[in-house]
Write a protein that holds these residues in place. Structure first.
Motif, PDB file in Angstrom:
ATOM      1  N   SER A  82       0.852  -1.187   0.000  1.00 12.18           N
ATOM      2  CA  SER A  82       0.000   0.000   0.000  1.00 12.18           C
ATOM      3  C   SER A  82       0.887   1.235   0.000  1.00 12.18           C
ATOM      4  O   SER A  82       2.117   1.141   0.034  1.00 12.18           O
ATOM      5  CB  SER A  82      -0.903  -0.001   1.239  1.00 12.18           C
ATOM      6  OG  SER A  82      -0.128   0.213   2.411  1.00 12.18           O
ATOM      7  N   ASP A  83       0.251   2.398  -0.024  1.00 13.12           N
ATOM      8  CA  ASP A  83       1.018   3.645   0.015  1.00 13.12           C
ATOM      9  C   ASP A  83       1.841   3.746   1.292  1.00 13.12           C
ATOM     10  O   ASP A  83       2.860   4.439   1.327  1.00 13.12           O
ATOM     11  CB  ASP A  83       0.069   4.844  -0.081  1.00 13.12           C
ATOM     12  CG  ASP A  83      -0.657   4.904  -1.420  1.00 13.12           C
ATOM     13  OD1 ASP A  83      -0.172   4.277  -2.383  1.00 13.12           O
ATOM     14  OD2 ASP A  83      -1.705   5.566  -1.500  1.00 13.12           O
ATOM     15  N   GLU A  84       1.402   3.071   2.342  1.00 16.23           N
ATOM     16  CA  GLU A  84       2.110   3.136   3.616  1.00 16.23           C
ATOM     17  C   GLU A  84       3.443   2.390   3.572  1.00 16.23           C
ATOM     18  O   GLU A  84       4.305   2.606   4.426  1.00 16.23           O
ATOM     19  CB  GLU A  84       1.237   2.546   4.731  1.00 16.23           C
ATOM     20  CG  GLU A  84      -0.073   3.285   4.946  1.00 16.23           C
ATOM     21  CD  GLU A  84       0.142   4.753   5.267  1.00 16.23           C
ATOM     22  OE1 GLU A  84       1.098   5.066   6.008  1.00 16.23           O
ATOM     23  OE2 GLU A  84      -0.642   5.582   4.767  1.00 16.23           O
ATOM     24  N   ASP A  85       3.612   1.506   2.596  1.00 19.74           N
ATOM     25  CA  ASP A  85       4.844   0.716   2.518  1.00 19.74           C
ATOM     26  C   ASP A  85       5.987   1.457   1.839  1.00 19.74           C
ATOM     27  O   ASP A  85       7.131   1.002   1.874  1.00 19.74           O
ATOM     28  CB  ASP A  85       4.581  -0.596   1.767  1.00 19.74           C
ATOM     29  CG  ASP A  85       3.682  -1.527   2.552  1.00 19.74           C
ATOM     30  OD1 ASP A  85       4.024  -1.848   3.695  1.00 19.74           O
ATOM     31  OD2 ASP A  85       2.624  -1.923   2.023  1.00 19.74           O
ATOM     32  N   ASP A  89       8.971   6.414   6.487  1.00 21.54           N
ATOM     33  CA  ASP A  89       8.452   6.204   7.836  1.00 21.54           C
ATOM     34  C   ASP A  89       8.891   4.836   8.354  1.00 21.54           C
ATOM     35  O   ASP A  89       9.323   3.969   7.588  1.00 21.54           O
ATOM     36  CB  ASP A  89       6.924   6.291   7.836  1.00 21.54           C
ATOM     37  CG  ASP A  89       6.432   7.669   7.426  1.00 21.54           C
ATOM     38  OD1 ASP A  89       7.095   8.656   7.785  1.00 21.54           O
ATOM     39  OD2 ASP A  89       5.394   7.745   6.733  1.00 21.54           O
ATOM     40  N   SER A  92       8.627   1.192   6.480  1.00 22.15           N
ATOM     41  CA  SER A  92       8.577   1.273   5.021  1.00 22.15           C
ATOM     42  C   SER A  92       9.694   0.430   4.408  1.00 22.15           C
ATOM     43  O   SER A  92      10.736   0.189   5.026  1.00 22.15           O
ATOM     44  CB  SER A  92       8.708   2.725   4.550  1.00 22.15           C
ATOM     45  OG  SER A  92      10.025   3.193   4.758  1.00 22.15           O
ATOM     46  N   LYS A 112       6.120   9.355  -1.641  1.00 23.07           N
ATOM     47  CA  LYS A 112       5.099   9.082  -0.622  1.00 23.07           C
ATOM     48  C   LYS A 112       4.186  10.298  -0.444  1.00 23.07           C
ATOM     49  O   LYS A 112       2.954  10.160  -0.381  1.00 23.07           O
ATOM     50  CB  LYS A 112       5.790   8.742   0.700  1.00 23.07           C
ATOM     51  CG  LYS A 112       4.870   8.600   1.915  1.00 23.07           C
ATOM     52  CD  LYS A 112       4.004   7.363   1.805  1.00 23.07           C
ATOM     53  CE  LYS A 112       3.250   7.094   3.105  1.00 23.07           C
ATOM     54  NZ  LYS A 112       4.130   6.587   4.175  1.00 23.07           N
ATOM     55  N   LEU A 116       0.130  10.323  -1.173  1.00 23.90           N
ATOM     56  CA  LEU A 116      -0.816  10.610  -0.095  1.00 23.90           C
ATOM     57  C   LEU A 116      -1.746  11.761  -0.465  1.00 23.90           C
ATOM     58  O   LEU A 116      -2.942  11.729  -0.154  1.00 23.90           O
ATOM     59  CB  LEU A 116      -0.062  10.940   1.194  1.00 23.90           C
ATOM     60  CG  LEU A 116       0.598   9.760   1.913  1.00 23.90           C
ATOM     61  CD1 LEU A 116       1.282  10.230   3.193  1.00 23.90           C
ATOM     62  CD2 LEU A 116      -0.426   8.672   2.240  1.00 23.90           C
ATOM     63  N   SER A 119      -4.266  10.310  -2.973  1.00 24.36           N
ATOM     64  CA  SER A 119      -5.183   9.378  -2.307  1.00 24.36           C
ATOM     65  C   SER A 119      -6.191  10.126  -1.447  1.00 24.36           C
ATOM     66  O   SER A 119      -7.381   9.788  -1.415  1.00 24.36           O
ATOM     67  CB  SER A 119      -4.399   8.383  -1.444  1.00 24.36           C
ATOM     68  OG  SER A 119      -3.569   7.564  -2.236  1.00 24.36           O
ATOM     69  N   GLN A 120      -5.717  11.155  -0.754  1.00 25.94           N
ATOM     70  CA  GLN A 120      -6.604  11.938   0.104  1.00 25.94           C
ATOM     71  C   GLN A 120      -7.650  12.677  -0.722  1.00 25.94           C
ATOM     72  O   GLN A 120      -8.835  12.690  -0.372  1.00 25.94           O
ATOM     73  CB  GLN A 120      -5.792  12.936   0.927  1.00 25.94           C
ATOM     74  CG  GLN A 120      -6.638  13.756   1.899  1.00 25.94           C
ATOM     75  CD  GLN A 120      -5.798  14.684   2.764  1.00 25.94           C
ATOM     76  OE1 GLN A 120      -4.568  14.669   2.708  1.00 25.94           O
ATOM     77  NE2 GLN A 120      -6.453  15.504   3.554  1.00 25.94           N
ATOM     78  N   ARG A 157       0.104   4.495  -9.225  1.00 20.25           N
ATOM     79  CA  ARG A 157       0.797   3.585  -8.307  1.00 20.25           C
ATOM     80  C   ARG A 157       1.759   2.672  -9.073  1.00 20.25           C
ATOM     81  O   ARG A 157       2.810   2.297  -8.555  1.00 20.25           O
ATOM     82  CB  ARG A 157      -0.214   2.761  -7.516  1.00 20.25           C
ATOM     83  CG  ARG A 157      -0.945   3.570  -6.446  1.00 20.25           C
ATOM     84  CD  ARG A 157      -1.677   2.676  -5.474  1.00 20.25           C
ATOM     85  NE  ARG A 157      -2.241   3.451  -4.367  1.00 20.25           N
ATOM     86  CZ  ARG A 157      -3.537   3.624  -4.163  1.00 20.25           C
ATOM     87  NH1 ARG A 157      -4.406   3.073  -4.987  1.00 20.25           N
ATOM     88  NH2 ARG A 157      -3.969   4.333  -3.143  1.00 20.25           N
TER      89      ARG A 157
END
Length: 224
Positions: A82-85, A89, A92, A112, A116, A119-120, A157
């Motif tokens: 996902s975007d979090e990976d 941070d 990651s 990233k 974000l 996506s937001q 992505r």
């Protein structure tokens, strides 16, 4: 069985999902070597493969003998990222190789941040359109545009495999324009709902007053 491929094949009965022999062959039954893992994956994911081959990671992975796709996605587990990976941070994937201050670290942070933002914007637009639809507003055109933004988000992505912040930012800006248009349409749709409610309230109050006036007149006439 727990990988994205296993779920598609065994749970959703997707005949197009890869099984063991698609990667290992029918008779040799030997795992592909480091140099061939990417070629196996690229058979089903050619766009991602082309982006990766042209990226700076291709040469870096070859120099250290690291498997291409499996380093981030795993082999048999096939992790769904996902975007979090991405980014810098804790947890990651990027910081496994990149440290603070190097170019890759900065690129990961920029990618990233761009993802974000997009996506937001997409989620905010989706929330508005879904809310308007539930409240009875005709938003089929906006829903179609929102679906296009969603597909564009998926394509952006894919661009992560190029590991080029400039390329990703260019595409993100284009998609964000479309997302903002849908967002504005959603705001207008919600405003329409509020106007309808206000109009209905005014109509109801006027109707009640008229009924009261009529009743008063009827009673006066009866007294005569």
């Amino acid at each position: 069985r727990t990988s994205i491929h296993g779920e598609a094949l065994l749970l959703r009965n997707d005949a197009g999902a890869p099984a063991c022999n698609d990667c290992h062959g029918n008779h040799a039954a030997m795992p592909p070597g480091v140099s061939s893992i990417g070629r196996v994956c690229f058979q089903c994911h050619p766009a991602e493969g082309e982006l990766f081959i042209a990226s700076p990671h291709k040469r870096a992975f070859d120099e250290v003998g690291e498997a291409e796709c499996s380093f981030c996605h795993g082999n048999h587990a096939i992790n769904i990222l996902s975007d979090e990976d991405i980014g810098v941070d804790d947890g990651s994937i990027c910081i496994q190789c990149h440290g603070e201050g190097d170019a890759g670290y900065q690129a990961a942070a920029a990618i990233k941040a761009a993802m974000l933002r997009l996506s937001q914007d997409y989620q905010e637009a989706k929330t508005l359109i879904d809310d308007a639809e539930k409240k009875g507003v005709e938003v089929s055109d906006e829903q179609f545009k929102l679906d296009e933004v969603g597909h564009s988000l998926i394509n952006v992505r894919k661009l992560i495999h190029a590991f080029n912040p400039d390329t990703i930012n260019t595409q993100v800006k284009e998609v964000m324009i479309a997302a903002e248009e849908v967002h504005l349409a959603g705001v207008q749709a919600i405003a329409e709902v509020k106007n309808r409610r206000s109009g209905f309230l005014v109509f109801t109050l006027v109707s009640v007053l008229l009924v009261l006036v009529i009743l008063v007149k009827i009673r006066r006439m009866e007294k005569r």
